[in-house]
Design a protein around this motif. Structure first.
Motif, PDB file in Angstrom:
ATOM      1  N   ALA A   1      44.016  31.242  41.164  1.00 27.04           N
ATOM      2  CA  ALA A   1      43.297  32.297  40.532  1.00 27.04           C
ATOM      3  C   ALA A   1      44.207  33.481  39.978  1.00 27.04           C
ATOM      4  O   ALA A   1      45.496  33.816  40.316  1.00 27.04           O
ATOM      5  N   GLN A   2      43.820  33.739  38.723  1.00 25.39           N
ATOM      6  CA  GLN A   2      44.533  34.797  38.006  1.00 25.39           C
ATOM      7  C   GLN A   2      44.156  35.821  37.604  1.00 25.39           C
ATOM      8  O   GLN A   2      43.018  35.883  37.387  1.00 25.39           O
ATOM      9  N   ILE A   3      44.634  36.982  38.250  1.00 26.29           N
ATOM     10  CA  ILE A   3      44.105  38.331  37.681  1.00 26.29           C
ATOM     11  C   ILE A   3      44.665  38.961  36.907  1.00 26.29           C
ATOM     12  O   ILE A   3      45.831  39.218  36.794  1.00 26.29           O
ATOM     13  N   SER A   4      43.836  39.341  35.651  1.00 24.42           N
ATOM     14  CA  SER A   4      44.459  40.131  34.676  1.00 24.42           C
ATOM     15  C   SER A   4      44.595  41.412  34.927  1.00 24.42           C
ATOM     16  O   SER A   4      44.073  42.279  35.746  1.00 24.42           O
ATOM     17  N   ALA A   5      45.277  42.074  33.980  1.00 24.94           N
ATOM     18  CA  ALA A   5      45.250  43.660  33.836  1.00 24.94           C
ATOM     19  C   ALA A   5      43.959  44.180  33.672  1.00 24.94           C
ATOM     20  O   ALA A   5      43.016  43.279  33.332  1.00 24.94           O
ATOM     21  N   THR A   6      43.763  45.564  33.697  1.00 24.43           N
ATOM     22  CA  THR A   6      42.209  45.889  33.364  1.00 24.43           C
ATOM     23  C   THR A   6      41.872  45.520  32.160  1.00 24.43           C
ATOM     24  O   THR A   6      42.614  45.553  31.190  1.00 24.43           O
ATOM     25  N   VAL A   7      40.528  45.551  31.866  1.00 27.28           N
ATOM     26  CA  VAL A   7      39.802  45.366  30.743  1.00 27.28           C
ATOM     27  C   VAL A   7      38.637  46.440  30.725  1.00 27.28           C
ATOM     28  O   VAL A   7      38.348  46.746  31.812  1.00 27.28           O
ATOM     29  N   THR A   8      38.284  46.790  29.673  1.00 26.74           N
ATOM     30  CA  THR A   8      37.301  47.765  29.588  1.00 26.74           C
ATOM     31  C   THR A   8      35.816  46.812  29.347  1.00 26.74           C
ATOM     32  O   THR A   8      35.913  45.991  28.214  1.00 26.74           O
ATOM     33  N   SER A   9      34.914  46.940  30.118  1.00 28.40           N
ATOM     34  CA  SER A   9      33.578  46.309  29.919  1.00 28.40           C
ATOM     35  C   SER A   9      32.706  47.144  29.396  1.00 28.40           C
ATOM     36  O   SER A   9      32.515  48.386  29.890  1.00 28.40           O
TER      37      SER A   9
ATOM     38  N   GLU B   1      37.682  47.164  34.813  1.00 24.48           N
ATOM     39  CA  GLU B   1      37.596  46.218  35.455  1.00 24.48           C
ATOM     40  C   GLU B   1      38.553  45.074  35.539  1.00 24.48           C
ATOM     41  O   GLU B   1      39.494  45.344  34.709  1.00 24.48           O
ATOM     42  N   TRP B   2      38.793  44.453  36.442  1.00 20.99           N
ATOM     43  CA  TRP B   2      39.803  43.444  36.704  1.00 20.99           C
ATOM     44  C   TRP B   2      39.057  41.874  36.631  1.00 20.99           C
ATOM     45  O   TRP B   2      38.110  41.650  37.109  1.00 20.99           O
ATOM     46  N   GLN B   3      39.709  41.219  35.780  1.00 21.39           N
ATOM     47  CA  GLN B   3      39.066  40.002  35.540  1.00 21.39           C
ATOM     48  C   GLN B   3      39.864  38.829  36.181  1.00 21.39           C
ATOM     49  O   GLN B   3      41.065  38.766  36.281  1.00 21.39           O
ATOM     50  N   ILE B   4      39.297  38.037  36.963  1.00 19.08           N
ATOM     51  CA  ILE B   4      39.675  36.873  37.795  1.00 19.08           C
ATOM     52  C   ILE B   4      39.347  35.359  37.148  1.00 19.08           C
ATOM     53  O   ILE B   4      38.321  35.291  36.788  1.00 19.08           O
ATOM     54  N   LEU B   5      40.371  34.834  36.789  1.00 20.01           N
ATOM     55  CA  LEU B   5      40.057  33.303  36.206  1.00 20.01           C
ATOM     56  C   LEU B   5      40.489  32.426  37.405  1.00 20.01           C
ATOM     57  O   LEU B   5      41.515  32.358  37.868  1.00 20.01           O
ATOM     58  N   PHE B   6      39.689  31.586  37.837  1.00 19.29           N
ATOM     59  CA  PHE B   6      39.780  30.500  38.806  1.00 19.29           C
ATOM     60  C   PHE B   6      39.758  29.033  38.031  1.00 19.29           C
ATOM     61  O   PHE B   6      38.827  28.969  37.261  1.00 19.29           O
ATOM     62  N   LYS B   7      40.797  28.458  38.400  1.00 19.25           N
ATOM     63  CA  LYS B   7      40.742  27.179  38.114  1.00 19.25           C
ATOM     64  C   LYS B   7      40.310  26.053  39.082  1.00 19.25           C
ATOM     65  O   LYS B   7      40.727  26.013  40.188  1.00 19.25           O
TER      66      LYS B   7
END
Length: 123
Positions: A49-57, A70-76
């Motif tokens: 799981a990779q947690i990104s720096a904040t994004v603006t939604s 928000e913080w985006q999480i990418l799961f493999k």
């Protein structure tokens, strides 16, 4: 007459159409992002799981245009575990309608995909 084109090289690892996925979600704090990530990894529903720096939604919610950090999480993940991963995220998430989107992995290194498969097995 032009020479025939050379065939394309084979992919790094043979894949079925959607054997592997990148699944993403967002949440409203770094602590919640880490908790979601750890829970998924502990349950072996994803290998990483990779947690990104904040994004603006920017989105429409209940007829109002909202802007949120928000913080985006990418799961493999492997596709065969997607239903369990989605169910886990829905149960653990505090949003009424969390973003849960799966994108197919169309190519990847054989070593990485083997590791991904190994880390999500046996749950």
């Amino acid at each position: 007459m032009p020479a025939p084109l050379s065939p394309l090289p084979p992919p790094s690892a043979p894949l079925s159409p959607s054997a592997y996925l990148t699944v993403l979600t967002t949440t409203d704090s770094a602590d919640k992002a880490e908790a979601l990530a750890r829970g998924v990894i502990e349950a072996r529903l994803a290998a990483c799981a990779q947690i990104s720096a904040t994004v603006t939604s920017v989105y429409r919610w209940q007829s109002v245009i909202e802007t949120a950090e928000e913080w985006q999480i990418l799961f493999k993940a492997v596709a065969e575990r997607y239903d369990a991963l989605e169910a886990h995220l829905k149960a653990a998430h505090d949003y009424d309608t969390p973003e849960i989107i799966a994108l197919p992995v169309v190519r990847g290194s054989a070593e990485y995909l083997a590791w991904l498969t190994e880390e999500t097995a046996g749950a």
